[in-house]
Design a protein around this motif. Sequence first.
Motif, short mmCIF file in Angstrom:
data_model
loop_
_atom_site.label_atom_id
_atom_site.label_comp_id
_atom_site.label_asym_id
_atom_site.label_seq_id
_atom_site.Cartn_x
_atom_site.Cartn_y
_atom_site.Cartn_z
N ARG A 1 0.83 -1.21 0.00
CA ARG A 1 0.00 0.00 0.00
C ARG A 1 0.87 1.27 0.00
O ARG A 1 0.54 2.26 -0.66
N LYS B 1 4.58 0.94 -11.12
CA LYS B 1 3.35 1.17 -10.36
C LYS B 1 2.13 0.81 -11.21
O LYS B 1 1.15 0.25 -10.69
N TYR C 1 1.43 -2.85 -11.04
CA TYR C 1 0.76 -3.21 -9.79
C TYR C 1 -0.72 -2.85 -9.84
O TYR C 1 -1.58 -3.66 -9.45
N LEU C 2 -1.03 -1.64 -10.29
CA LEU C 2 -2.41 -1.18 -10.30
C LEU C 2 -3.28 -2.01 -11.25
O LEU C 2 -4.48 -2.16 -11.04
N ALA C 3 -2.66 -2.54 -12.30
CA ALA C 3 -3.41 -3.34 -13.27
C ALA C 3 -3.62 -4.78 -12.80
O ALA C 3 -4.43 -5.51 -13.37
N THR D 1 -4.74 -8.11 -10.80
CA THR D 1 -5.88 -8.63 -10.04
C THR D 1 -5.33 -9.51 -8.92
O THR D 1 -4.13 -9.80 -8.87
N GLY E 1 -4.12 -6.51 -5.74
CA GLY E 1 -5.29 -6.76 -6.58
C GLY E 1 -6.49 -5.91 -6.25
O GLY E 1 -7.47 -5.91 -7.01
N VAL E 2 -6.46 -5.17 -5.13
CA VAL E 2 -7.60 -4.33 -4.75
C VAL E 2 -7.22 -2.87 -4.60
O VAL E 2 -8.06 -2.04 -4.25
N ILE E 3 -5.97 -2.52 -4.87
CA ILE E 3 -5.53 -1.12 -4.80
C ILE E 3 -5.67 -0.48 -6.17
O ILE E 3 -5.26 -1.06 -7.18
N GLU E 4 -6.24 0.73 -6.21
CA GLU E 4 -6.56 1.34 -7.49
C GLU E 4 -6.01 2.76 -7.67
O GLU E 4 -6.25 3.38 -8.71
N ASP E 5 -5.29 3.30 -6.68
CA ASP E 5 -4.86 4.69 -6.81
C ASP E 5 -3.49 4.90 -6.18
O ASP E 5 -2.92 3.99 -5.57
#
Length: 357
Positions: A193, A207, A210-212, A214, A319-323
């Motif tokens: 995180r 980065k 990572y954001l892409a 799942t 897999g659940v971080i988007e920003d």
Amino acid sequence: METALTRLVGVRHPIVQTGMGWVAGPRLVSATANAGALGILASATMSVDRLREAVREVRSRTDAPFGVNLRADAADAGDRVRVIVEEGVRVASFALAPSPGLIAELKEAGVVVISTVGARRHAEKVAAWGADAVIVQGGEGGGHTGEVATTVLLPQVVDAVRIPVVAAGGFFDGRGLVAALAYGAAGVAMGTRFLLTSDSTVPDAVKARYLAATVRDVTVTTAVDGLPHRMLRTDLVESLENATRARALVQAVRRAAAFRKLSGLTWRRMLQDGRALKHGKDLTWSQVLLAANTPMLLRASMVDGRTDLGVMASGQVAGVIEDLPSCAELVERILAEAGEAVAALTATTATTTTTTS
């Protein structure tokens, strides 16, 4: 939010940014500290002289407490401990159990000792030796990891020791913080995180990978260094898993030579570290040599941005971080979410009590 952790180390919030090699440098650590959490500087990929420089750089950026993570089994661990003591670092963090003598030396100098553990018996051991707190990492965590989930391991350790316990592995938001506190932890530690923040120096292209990702794109492999290692699944990881032992060994020798030059370690020191790594583990000398891959494979991604040539250690939370918030925004958000979670629980309890009465 005051807990046993905040009182112990002097930070405002019970949140820890872990010491990730090539990632947890002065910029990320100081940003975390200024946000009121505990930033931990990763020293294993630095020479001793560079460690001192990095500590002073963090100090120039913040007045808040911070820590340094180091390998207890490294041949130059004593030199690194002296840097921590001489530079007035608040916390010494260990990925492997430090010896009783090392703990005593640090505590005598007023340094808080925190050891990361992956089993109840390890927590009991370091607590008996005098460690001030433990970070409990469940199998969801990135990098070298175990098989037991945080939700099973955490309550075991909380029940076993009488020192503050920090929960790691699977945490990324305020709901997780509240859940950890409910289990009896004094805070949470997060790596992935904090890697995915605007204050992290990890290249943007990395980065983005990572954001892409799942949850299914995060895997555990032993192909890198013979030990279970959680990371993003990539073409390189698959090629390492399918490589012949001879080919992998040749690559490992080359990368070991490169890391020796970069870190300032002598071959003798690296062999001593290799013996320490091998001790107590079912590893061949070939696997120990392959472990020299890890620093350079991580550096290729985390510093050079070469996702095709490097590996990307990762917790399942990728897999659940988007920003990519700043550290200050992240910490503020987590605390707000924690407050909302507590309020929701309180409201639910009140409604249930009214209904049943």
